[in-house]
Design an enzyme around this catalytic site. Structure first.
Site, PDB file in Angstrom:
ATOM      1  CB  CYS B 402      -0.980  -0.005   1.160  1.00 34.87           C
ATOM      2  SG  CYS B 402      -0.194  -0.170   2.758  1.00 34.87           S
ATOM      3  CG  HIS B 446      -4.256   0.857   4.268  1.00 37.30           C
ATOM      4  ND1 HIS B 446      -3.606   0.221   3.234  1.00 37.30           N
ATOM      5  CD2 HIS B 446      -5.278   1.552   3.712  1.00 37.30           C
ATOM      6  CE1 HIS B 446      -4.210   0.514   2.088  1.00 37.30           C
ATOM      7  NE2 HIS B 446      -5.234   1.329   2.360  1.00 37.30           N
ATOM      8  CG  ASP B 462      -6.827   3.060  -0.258  1.00 35.95           C
ATOM      9  OD1 ASP B 462      -5.660   2.947  -0.673  1.00 35.95           O
ATOM     10  OD2 ASP B 462      -7.334   2.305   0.593  1.00 35.95           O
TER      11      ASP B 462
END
Lengths: 304, 663
Positions: B402, B446, B462
């Site tokens: 991520c 994250h 995101d």
């Protein structure tokens, strides 16, 4: 005046100021027990026993224990008779009704145990044959409390055979003065009347069994022995035999007191003579017998 | 008592000492156990084989060697582990001069400190249970000092009794004892071994974090649990970029448009942070935390006024729909690209978008489209990147986690003239159905991006979602559970088994309750609690509370134990007689436990003759009932009289006695 008071009065003619010990000795006899007297020489142990034998009217034998005494010297021995071509048993001094053993701790353990076995079983086995001792059979043993060289102290298991252990102690001033002023006590012993007999004693012993002891007193005895088993001041607790002895002695004492039932007071009164020699202080504890008994008497509740 | 004489006590001392030291091997070097074995053996030889105690020089050498050993093991004498090691070694070496009873006591007392030291490193329930066991062993060892040849069970019983007796005091102290803040903060334990977010980010950091099964925090929602995919636990905003490393803007002005703006429709929840080494809190945007010792920064992040040490609990409210506005005017800063890397390809691509779209929204969607079109691989073990890491990731390796997606996205946006920044935190979580709370593990860590629109404020983007949509929906666990590396060295890998999961939830429940009700009882909660109970916290009220909680039970115990035994006897006669005795005791004439009724009567006659005649009658009746009469009518009559006359009377009237005797 009842028979017990007469007996005590008679003995008190030679053993002055020792009423309590005389009564305890009588109690021991009536409870079918044996008596150990522990005291220094010269306070009247032998005089007491002789007077006691005379007044109770029992057959009397006296033995002085020494380190070279053999079991057969006490129990007896079978000797071959050439005339009849058979063995004949020559009974030892133990075959008597009243046996006085002087300085029991001077004999070897083997001899001691021969005597103690006879005391417990009221019979002896010699060369495979069992011989019943006369009834009543009462042993009064004396020992010196200071363990000198050449003595064999009785182990706890054998001390347990004696119902009571008492000591006479020095007489009080008045009694001692009378003793000193009076003549030879041994001469007076010869003049004592035999107030009891073997038959009477056996009857009295049977009467002791009928003295009533109620649950409240039995549970007091149980509390006492339980306390010795739990409390850390005692090396080991009192045995069941000790409790039985205590109850038997208390019954005899109640009868001596003219009661048909046992009071806790009887138990308390007899606790020291009956239990003190069966108790041992724990290792790290310096208290001796009397302290242990005082502790028992003050800590265990009488009425719950 | 000479220690050598009581072998029993020595054996217990050694056992209790070993038990106190043993759990510390997790943090202390193993050679300390060897030192214990050697010292214990030496001491045993001293008391059993007549060896002599070491002379002063030998003891001095041993102490120096011990300190040197600690220094070489920890490279310092002032770390907490080193200090504990020195304490433990002192307790062990004291065995070699254990000559008097006083020394024996000293070692026992120091061992309690060793037990307490265990709790410096971990305070889970299991540790507390272990320390209870250790304390029990020490208490038994203490008892063996004063009594010998006692069964262990007896001693354990009295240990249990003592522990129970101290329980109310312990609870009272727990509630009222002031929580003193740490006088100095010492990183516990060790520092580098701890897993958690740091305040800067480089590619690969979160991937490392995701391999840990450790718990980050727990959340209990007051209402219904929101959709897991929507839970972005916002922690730290990283807006400084030097070309390779993202870091936090240390200039964090307090946000003026703070909590007051929170509108009506919010979710409220309570977060319990596991021991953290940072200064920020995790909330759902846009959130508000109810605490005094926190402030709200311009980046919409919650920071603690002082470093967080240990577990923290806070309650928060959030409204997901409220925009993250920012009037500080600092957005220019969110365009810098740093000097440590060049990334010319990415800049070129961004410049192309900047030309193509005048609206920031258009540039953002162009970038999203780019991510969708490129065959990126989402992996836990991305290849290492070189100098121009963004270029290499976007156009070369195309494998990342991520933070690669978020980092490269923010880079592209900044290059395209759209203010953007990285937000790190946690996403989703695991719902514990048993107890109804959410578990967020380190593996849920994250990173995502936020871009600035003039009218909407900071908007979350995101980019990871464009690549692996399932990861966003199900959380890291579901996506990654088939990949090697994910939780490969964690007991959580047992999650394949249903029962193991349930057991894990159960244990976690216990720890959560423990943390919630015991460990988190800090001065904040304490003040609230005491205020709730007492109304206000003043010396008088505290005193009253202490008297009530501590004094009242003591008074009750004292009342019952100082009174004469009142246990009702089974035996009716004994019951009435004892009642008489108690009544007399209240009048100052107590009967001793070992005193027979006759003895008591004699003493009363001599010392308190005024009661004598009444007591004589009672004693005679009791004696009849208890010792002579076996039952029957006479027994019943005596018992009745015993009951009737059980209250003490001063017999002044002789005729009254005669009447009674004659009845």
């Amino acid at each position: 005046m009842d028979i017990f008071a007469q007996v005590i009065q008679e003995i008190s003619k030679v053993v002055l100021g020792k009423d309590r010990q005389v009564r305890q000795a009588l109690c021991c006899l009536l409870a079918r027990g044996h008596l150990l007297i522990e005291d220094v020489p010269g306070v009247g142990k032998t005089t007491l026993s002789q007077a006691f034998a005379k007044v109770t009217g029992l057959d009397y034998q006296r033995m002085q224990f020494t380190s070279d005494l053999l079991p057969s010297d006490i129990l007896g021995v079978s000797i071959f008779d050439r005339n009849s071509n058979a063995f004949h048993f020559h009974a030892g001094p133990v075959f008597t009704q009243f046996l006085l053993v002087d300085e029991i701790n001077r004999a070897s353990p083997k001899t001691q145990s021969a005597l103690l076995e006879a005391m417990a079983e009221k019979q002896v086995t010699i060369e495979g044959e069992t011989r019943i001792l006369p009834a009543p059979f009462f042993v009064m043993a004396t020992q010196n409390p200071w363990f000198q060289s050449g003595t064999f102290p009785l182990p706890e298991s054998q001390l347990d055979r004696f119902l009571m252990r008492i000591s006479l102690g020095y007489p009080d001033e008045l009694s001692e003065r009378q003793l000193l002023a009076g003549g030879d006590p041994r001469a007076i012993i010869g003049q004592l009347r035999a107030l009891l007999s073997a038959e009477k004693i056996i009857t009295l012993q049977a009467m002791v069994d009928k003295v009533e002891i109620r649950d409240s007193v039995i549970s007091y005895v149980q509390r006492l022995i339980a306390f010795t088993r739990q409390d850390s001041h005692y090396a080991f607790g009192l045995s069941t035999r000790a409790a039985l002895a205590l109850i038997q002695a208390a019954k005899a004492w109640a009868m001596l007191e003219g009661r048909e039932y046992v009071l806790p007071d009887d138990i308390q009164f007899l606790l020291e003579p009956v239990a003190a020699h069966r108790l041992k202080p724990a290792a790290d504890n310096q208290n001796d017998g009397p302290d242990l008994i005082r502790r028992l008497l003050s800590q265990v509740p009488v009425v719950v | 008592m000479n220690a050598a004489e009581n072998r029993h006590a020595v054996v217990w001392l050694l056992l209790a000492q070993l038990l106190a030291i043993l759990p510390l091997v997790a943090v202390l070097p193993l050679w300390i156990i060897a030192v214990w074995v050697a010292s214990a053996w030496w001491y045993w030889r001293i008391i059993s084989a007549g060896w002599s105690f070491p002379i002063g020089a030998v003891k001095g050498l041993l102490a120096l060697a011990a300190i040197a050993g600690v220094y070489f093991s920890f490279a310092s004498l002032f770390a907490i582990e080193a200090m504990v090691a020195i304490l433990v070694l002192a307790v062990i070496l004291k065995l070699l001069e254990l000559k008097t009873e006083r020394d024996h006591w000293l070692v026992l007392m120091l061992s309690y400190f060793v037990v307490a030291c265990n709790l410096l490193f971990s305070q889970q329930i299991i540790d507390v249970l272990l320390s209870l066991l250790q304390v029990a062993a020490l208490l038994v060892a203490q008892q063996t000092m004063n009594r010998d040849k006692t069964a262990v069970t007896t001693m354990l019983r009295s240990v249990g009794l003592m522990a129970l007796q101290s329980l109310p005091l312990m609870l009272l102290l727990f509630v009222i004892f002031p929580r003193i803040g740490p006088l100095w903060t010492m990183p516990l334990p060790g520092g580098q071994g701890k897993v958690g977010m740091s305040d800067s980010l480089e590619f690969g950091d979160i991937a490392k974090l995701s391999q840990s099964g450790e718990l980050a925090f727990r959340v209990r929602f007051d209402g219904e649990l929101p959709d897991l995919a929507s839970l972005y636990w916002r922690g730290l905003v990283l807006d400084e970029f030097d070309g390779r490393r993202w870091s936090r803007n240390t200039w964090s002005a307090r946000n003026k448009m703070s909590q007051a703006a929170l509108s009506e429709s919010f979710v409220s929840y309570t977060v319990t942070l596991e021991s953290a080494l940072h200064q920020w809190f995790y909330v759902l945007p846009l959130g508000k935390i109810d605490r005094d010792d926190v402030y709200y920064s311009a980046q919409h992040q919650w920071l603690s006024k002082k470093p967080i040490n240990g577990r923290v609990e806070y309650s928060a409210k959030s409204n997901f729909d409220q925009p993250l506005m920012d009037d500080s005017g600092g957005q220019r800063q969110n365009l810098q690209l740093g000097s440590r890397s060049d990334n010319s390809q990415a800049r070129a691509l961004a410049a192309q978008w900047q030309e193509e779209f005048s609206d920031p929204r258009g540039r953002v969607s162009a970038a999203i489209a780019f991510y969708k079109a490129t065959p990126f691989v989402y992996t836990l073990t991305p290849p290492l990147l070189g100098q121009n890491n963004v270029d290499e990731f976007l156009f070369n390796t195309q494998q990342g986690y991520c933070e690669h997606f978020a980092g490269s996205f923010v880079y592209l946006m900044r290059a395209a003239g759209v203010p953007a920044r990285i937000v790190v935190g946690y996403h989703g979580g695991e719902f514990n159905k048993r107890d109804g709370y959410l578990l967020v593990h380190q593996s849920d860590a994250h990173a995502w991006a936020e871009v600035w629109y003039e009218d909407e404020g900071w908007v979350r983007v995101d980019p990871t979602a464009t690549v692996a949509p399932s990861r966003i929906r199900l959380g890291a666990e579901a996506l990654l559970s088939r990949q090697s590396g994910y939780l490969q060295d964690s007991p959580l890998s047992l999650r394949r088994f249903e029962w193991a999961t349930r057991l894990r939830y159960f244990v976690d429940n216990m720890n959560y309750a423990w943390a919630r009700w015991v460990l988190n009882f800090d001065s904040n909660i304490q003040n609230n609690f005491l205020r709730g109970v007492l109304g206000e916290i003043s010396p008088q009220r505290m005193l009253i509370a202490v008297m009530l909680v501590g004094g009242l039970p003591l008074a009750i115990v004292a009342f019952f134990s100082l009174r004469l035994p009142t246990r009702q006897s089974e035996d009716l006669a004994a019951r009435y007689y004892l009642a008489s005795c108690r009544a007399l005791a209240r009048r100052g004439v107590p009967r001793l436990a070992g005193e027979t009724p006759e003895d008591f009567l004699r003493r009363v006659m001599l010392e308190h003759p005024v009661w004598y005649e009444w007591l004589a009658v009672q004693t005679r009746l009791f004696s009849e009932c208890s010792y002579s009469l076996a039952g029957g009518e006479n027994y019943q009559r005596s018992l009745r009289k015993l009951k009737t006359y059980r209250r003490p009377r001063k017999w002044l009237d002789k005729s009254a006695i005669k009447a009674l005797e004659g009845e």
